[in-house]
Design a protein around this motif. Structure first.
Motif, short mmCIF file in Angstrom:
data_model
loop_
_atom_site.label_atom_id
_atom_site.label_comp_id
_atom_site.label_asym_id
_atom_site.label_seq_id
_atom_site.Cartn_x
_atom_site.Cartn_y
_atom_site.Cartn_z
N UNK A 9 0.83 -1.21 0.00
CA UNK A 9 0.00 0.00 0.00
C UNK A 9 0.86 1.25 0.00
N UNK A 10 1.88 1.28 0.87
CA UNK A 10 2.76 2.45 0.95
C UNK A 10 3.50 2.67 -0.36
N UNK A 11 4.03 1.59 -0.94
CA UNK A 11 4.76 1.72 -2.21
C UNK A 11 3.88 2.26 -3.32
N UNK A 12 2.63 1.81 -3.37
CA UNK A 12 1.71 2.29 -4.40
C UNK A 12 1.36 3.76 -4.20
N UNK A 13 1.15 4.15 -2.94
CA UNK A 13 0.78 5.54 -2.64
C UNK A 13 1.90 6.51 -3.00
N UNK A 14 3.14 6.08 -2.89
CA UNK A 14 4.26 6.96 -3.23
C UNK A 14 4.23 7.42 -4.68
N UNK A 15 3.57 6.66 -5.53
CA UNK A 15 3.45 7.06 -6.94
C UNK A 15 2.64 8.34 -7.09
N UNK A 16 1.84 8.67 -6.08
CA UNK A 16 1.05 9.91 -6.15
C UNK A 16 1.96 11.14 -6.18
N UNK A 17 3.22 10.96 -5.76
CA UNK A 17 4.17 12.07 -5.84
C UNK A 17 4.37 12.56 -7.26
N UNK A 18 4.07 11.72 -8.25
CA UNK A 18 4.21 12.13 -9.65
C UNK A 18 3.22 13.22 -10.03
N UNK A 19 2.14 13.34 -9.26
CA UNK A 19 1.16 14.40 -9.55
C UNK A 19 1.59 15.74 -8.95
N UNK A 89 -2.01 3.20 -8.92
CA UNK A 89 -2.07 3.48 -7.48
C UNK A 89 -3.29 2.79 -6.87
N UNK A 90 -4.44 2.95 -7.51
CA UNK A 90 -5.67 2.33 -7.01
C UNK A 90 -5.53 0.81 -6.96
N UNK A 91 -4.98 0.23 -8.03
CA UNK A 91 -4.81 -1.21 -8.09
C UNK A 91 -3.85 -1.70 -7.01
N UNK A 92 -2.74 -0.97 -6.82
CA UNK A 92 -1.77 -1.36 -5.80
C UNK A 92 -2.35 -1.32 -4.40
N UNK A 93 -3.10 -0.25 -4.09
CA UNK A 93 -3.73 -0.14 -2.77
C UNK A 93 -4.76 -1.25 -2.58
N UNK A 94 -5.54 -1.53 -3.63
CA UNK A 94 -6.54 -2.60 -3.55
C UNK A 94 -5.90 -3.95 -3.28
N UNK A 95 -4.80 -4.24 -3.99
CA UNK A 95 -4.09 -5.50 -3.77
C UNK A 95 -3.54 -5.57 -2.35
N UNK A 96 -3.05 -4.43 -1.85
CA UNK A 96 -2.54 -4.41 -0.48
C UNK A 96 -3.62 -4.71 0.54
N UNK A 97 -4.80 -4.12 0.33
CA UNK A 97 -5.93 -4.35 1.24
C UNK A 97 -6.38 -5.81 1.18
#
Length: 209
Positions: A9-19, A89-97
């Motif tokens: 989840x954390x790794x996926x959320x870090x991609x939001x830094x690209x925005x 990001x959404x997919x990564x967080x979903x997989x983490x959950x």
């Protein structure tokens, strides 16, 4: 598996830094410019490193026949890339959950990492193709027409990575904070997959005993 899922989840959320932060930067330095001219490349557009850098670079490029720097509406990438990152990001967080609740195995974490890596390679290929077109597809009616010693038209393609001499300019091309955050995020998802695999292996061994 819970620790692995939280890293996913954390790794996926870090991609939001690209925005928020630039993905890449191209800088042009020359004796006549006390401060180098620079372009920060975001996933949804370009921005000058300083206030008038875009205008100054376009003014220089006009003399050698290069295109003006593209606006967000001029390139489909500036529309598609944010969507791709948002979906990943959404997919990564979903997989983490789902991993946290033991609904899926660690293999999905590796699958996400492989898919994101493939998208990253395709993105770099597309970026390089844009640089090639930008630096070689010149206006034949340009004011200055410079050629190589063998008579072929000179290319003004900036380097994809590193330094290159272009006439009296030193061109530098390097990742910026957005790219580093993406790299760290992807490393965390890879570690998440490894921890998930290790957790499965240890627990499988215990069950057999």
């Amino acid at each position: 598996m819970k620790k692995a899922s939280l890293l996913m989840i954390l790794g996926s959320v870090l991609l939001l830094g690209l925005f928020v932060f630039p993905l890449w930067n191209i800088e042009l330095g020359a004796p006549q410019y006390p401060e180098p001219l620079g372009i920060d490349i975001y996933i949804n557009g370009l921005q000058g490193q300083n206030e008038f850098d875009i205008q100054n670079i376009d003014g220089l490029n006009h003399y050698i026949g290069m295109k003006t720097l593209p606006k967000p509406e001029d390139m489909w990438e500036f529309t598609v890339f944010p969507l791709v990152i948002g979906v990943m990001v959404f997919l990564g967080v979903l997989l983490g959950v789902l991993g946290y609740t033991n609904k899926i195995s660690y293999k999905w974490f590796f699958g996400w990492f492989i898919l994101m890596s493939a998208l990253g390679v395709l993105g770099m290929y597309d970026f390089n193709a844009w640089l090639v077109d930008y630096g070689t597809n010149l206006d034949p009616k340009a004011i200055l027409k410079l050629a190589n010693p063998d008579g072929t038209p000179m290319s003004y393609k900036p380097p994809l990575l590193g330094h290159q001499k272009m006439l009296n300019f030193d061109a530098y091309s390097y990742p910026r904070l957005g790219a580093y955050l993406m790299f760290v995020g992807m490393c965390l998802t890879l570690i998440a997959g490894y921890l998930g695999w290790r957790y499965k292996k240890i627990n499988g061994t215990k069950q057999q005993n």
